[in-house]
Design an enzyme around this catalytic site. Structure first.
Site, PDB file in Angstrom:
ATOM      1  N   GLY A  58      41.456  25.548  23.832  1.00  0.00           N
ATOM      2  CA  GLY A  58      40.915  24.489  24.685  1.00  0.00           C
ATOM      3  C   GLY A  58      40.593  23.254  23.862  1.00  0.00           C
ATOM      4  N   ASP A  97      31.883  26.109  23.211  1.00  0.00           N
ATOM      5  CA  ASP A  97      31.034  27.266  23.530  1.00  0.00           C
ATOM      6  C   ASP A  97      30.065  27.634  22.397  1.00  0.00           C
ATOM      7  OD1 ASP A  97      32.499  27.331  25.822  1.00  0.00           O
ATOM      8  OD2 ASP A  97      33.383  29.305  25.504  1.00  0.00           O
ATOM      9  N   ARG A 141      16.198  21.612  47.861  1.00  0.00           N
ATOM     10  CA  ARG A 141      17.263  22.605  47.742  1.00  0.00           C
ATOM     11  C   ARG A 141      17.189  23.369  46.428  1.00  0.00           C
ATOM     12  NH1 ARG A 141      22.087  18.605  49.754  1.00  0.00           N
ATOM     13  NH2 ARG A 141      22.031  19.194  51.949  1.00  0.00           N
ATOM     14  N   GLY A 160      31.077  28.770  28.930  1.00  0.00           N
ATOM     15  CA  GLY A 160      30.444  29.774  28.077  1.00  0.00           C
ATOM     16  C   GLY A 160      31.017  31.119  28.448  1.00  0.00           C
ATOM     17  N   ARG A 161      32.067  31.481  27.730  1.00  0.00           N
ATOM     18  CA  ARG A 161      32.816  32.693  28.064  1.00  0.00           C
ATOM     19  C   ARG A 161      32.079  33.957  27.633  1.00  0.00           C
ATOM     20  NH1 ARG A 161      37.796  34.348  29.170  1.00  0.00           N
ATOM     21  NH2 ARG A 161      38.400  32.243  29.703  1.00  0.00           N
ATOM     22  N   GLU A 209      29.587  30.434  32.957  1.00  0.00           N
ATOM     23  CA  GLU A 209      30.740  30.972  33.692  1.00  0.00           C
ATOM     24  C   GLU A 209      30.938  32.469  33.410  1.00  0.00           C
ATOM     25  OE1 GLU A 209      34.286  29.085  32.134  1.00  0.00           O
ATOM     26  OE2 GLU A 209      33.758  29.630  30.086  1.00  0.00           O
ATOM     27  N   ARG A 248      34.367  19.248  28.542  1.00  0.00           N
ATOM     28  CA  ARG A 248      35.234  19.184  27.362  1.00  0.00           C
ATOM     29  C   ARG A 248      35.833  17.801  27.155  1.00  0.00           C
ATOM     30  NH1 ARG A 248      38.622  24.466  27.904  1.00  0.00           N
ATOM     31  NH2 ARG A 248      40.372  23.037  27.968  1.00  0.00           N
TER      32      ARG A 248
HETATM   33  O1  F6P Z   1      36.839  28.373  25.005  1.00  0.00           O
HETATM   34  C1  F6P Z   1      36.272  27.261  25.544  1.00  0.00           C
HETATM   35  C2  F6P Z   1      36.373  27.253  27.016  1.00  0.00           C
HETATM   36  O2  F6P Z   1      35.831  26.036  27.332  1.00  0.00           O
HETATM   37  C3  F6P Z   1      35.678  28.406  27.748  1.00  0.00           C
HETATM   38  O3  F6P Z   1      34.323  28.228  27.953  1.00  0.00           O
HETATM   39  C4  F6P Z   1      36.434  28.437  29.052  1.00  0.00           C
HETATM   40  O4  F6P Z   1      36.378  29.715  29.633  1.00  0.00           O
HETATM   41  C5  F6P Z   1      37.803  28.094  28.635  1.00  0.00           C
HETATM   42  O5  F6P Z   1      37.688  27.269  27.505  1.00  0.00           O
HETATM   43  C6  F6P Z   1      38.591  27.432  29.739  1.00  0.00           C
HETATM   44  O6  F6P Z   1      39.756  26.907  29.230  1.00  0.00           O
HETATM   45  P1  F6P Z   1      41.061  26.463  30.023  1.00  0.00           P
HETATM   46  O7  F6P Z   1      40.745  26.454  31.468  1.00  0.00           O
HETATM   47  O8  F6P Z   1      41.350  25.103  29.497  1.00  0.00           O
HETATM   48  O9  F6P Z   1      42.123  27.424  29.649  1.00  0.00           O
END
Ligand code: F6P
Length: 345
Positions: free
Chosen positions: A11, A129, A164, A172-173, A224, A278
């Site tokens: 990414g 991340d 609300r 954040g994977r 996420e 990003r």
């Molecule tokens: O690894 C960084 C990150 O931003 C993760 O948090 C996210 O899951 C992923 O990249 C998404 O990347 P893309 O949608 O560009 O493949």
């Protein structure tokens, strides 16, 4: 004089161009090397898609987001392919002596494998991340946190005006660094991170308690990659994966919006920040960190310190073994989460 290849993989991330500029300036001006860019990550290596990088054609990129080289999630070892043999052949053909890959766990994982097979490599850690071991911080993280914090500030005023609950999903994977930092900075009432599977009843109780004490709105920040504890009735499924086998994440906020509204009775909305985090200009902090990483990486290459990765430890830039950096993700510290929890509803 050596010819050194450089690539950006995975990414994109604010600060990539600052690293490229640092490598080129120090590589060419200080050490007299030639720097060759591979376009689109490992894809550019496999296809010998190169561009000569000079002080001239890398001028004016310090503050620019994205990467002038382009990026991809190409995996040279996908489907049992002998990535090392292809890379070795291309490097020989192009007269390139070493590679500086800039990337996260996947790109640097490939770099580690190439290094173990004898290809001269110095890695540069990158990810918004901030989940790479071996370095205290990765560049791009600070920018992403600032973007998320700005968004939370804006969501606060609209949440307050409408009474609300607003659920904000951040990236954040594996690790909740962005959620924890932006949540603390933005005054979140609940922060959900991958490291701590959440109990949705507990989340709803916290929100109800907060509203019972007179507050009329709440902000929930969720990574996420946050996962509910079993039996919560929340399911996130995705059948899309990338070349490294990672599932495409995103969308837990949609589920949370419905469940929180239904269980608390409070009107709820969600916002997924996604790739906004990003994009765009890196913060000053990230420009400096990325520049230091770039200069240090080419210094290491000049000295032949292969199989290493540049790293921030405290305020110093060091070299660490590449293998250490990708062995396992750097997860959120308990201490940081405990601090965040003080402010939960
Ligand atoms: O690894 C960084 C990150 O931003 C993760 O948090 C996210 O899951 C992923 O990249 C998404 O990347 P893309 O949608 O560009 O493949």
């Amino acid at each position: 004089m050596a010819r050194i290849g450089i690539l950006t993989g995975g990414g994109d991330c604010p600060g990539l161009n600052a690293v490229i500029r640092g490598v080129v300036r120090a590589g060419v001006n200080r050490f007299g090397h030639e720097i060759v860019g591979f376009r689109y990550g490992w894809a550019g290596v496999l296809e010998a898609n190169t561009v000569e990088l000079t002080a001239q054609n890398t001028a004016g990129i310090l503050h620019r987001g994205g990467t002038i080289l382009g990026t991809s999630r190409t995996n040279p070892y996908k489907d049992e392919q002998d990535g090392t043999a292809i890379v070795r052949e291309v490097l020989e053909r192009e007269g390139i002596d070493a590679i500086i890959p800039i990337g996260g766990e996947d790109t640097l994982g490939v770099a580690g494998r190439l290094s173990a097979d004898g290809i001269p490599v110095v890695g540069v850690p990158k990810t918004i991340d901030n989940d790479l071991a071996g370095t205290d911080v990765t560049f791009g993280f600070h920018t992403a946190v600032q973007i998320a914090t700005d968004a939370i500030d804006r969501l606060h005023t609209t949440a307050e005006s409408h009474n609300r609950v607003i659920v904000v999903e951040v990236m954040g994977r594996h690790a909740g660094w962005i959620a924890a930092y932006s949540g603390i900075a933005g005054g979140a009432d609940v922060i959900l991170v991958p490291e701590r599977p959440f109990d949705i009843d507990e989340v709803c109780e916290r929100i109800k308690r907060r509203h019972a004490s007179g507050r009329t709105f709440s902000i929930v920040v969720v990574s996420e990659g946050a996962v509910p504890r079993d039996g919560s009735g929340i399911t996130i499924s995705t059948d899309k994966t990338d070349a490294f086998g990672h599932a495409r994440l995103g969308g837990i906020a949609v589920e949370l919006e419905g469940v929180i509204e239904q269980r608390t009775g409070f009107e709820t909305r969600m916002t997924i920040l996604g790739h906004v985090q990003r994009g765009g200009t890196p913060t000053a902090y990230d420009r400096v960190l990325a520049t230091r990483f770039g200069v240090k990486a080419v210094e290491a290459a000049d000295r032949g310190e292969w199989g290493t990765m540049v790293s921030l430890r405290g305020t110093d830039i060091n070299l660490v073994p590449l293998a250490d950096a990708v062995a396992e993700p750097k997860l959120l510290s308990d201490d940081l989460y405990d601090t965040a929890e003080v402010f939960f509803g």
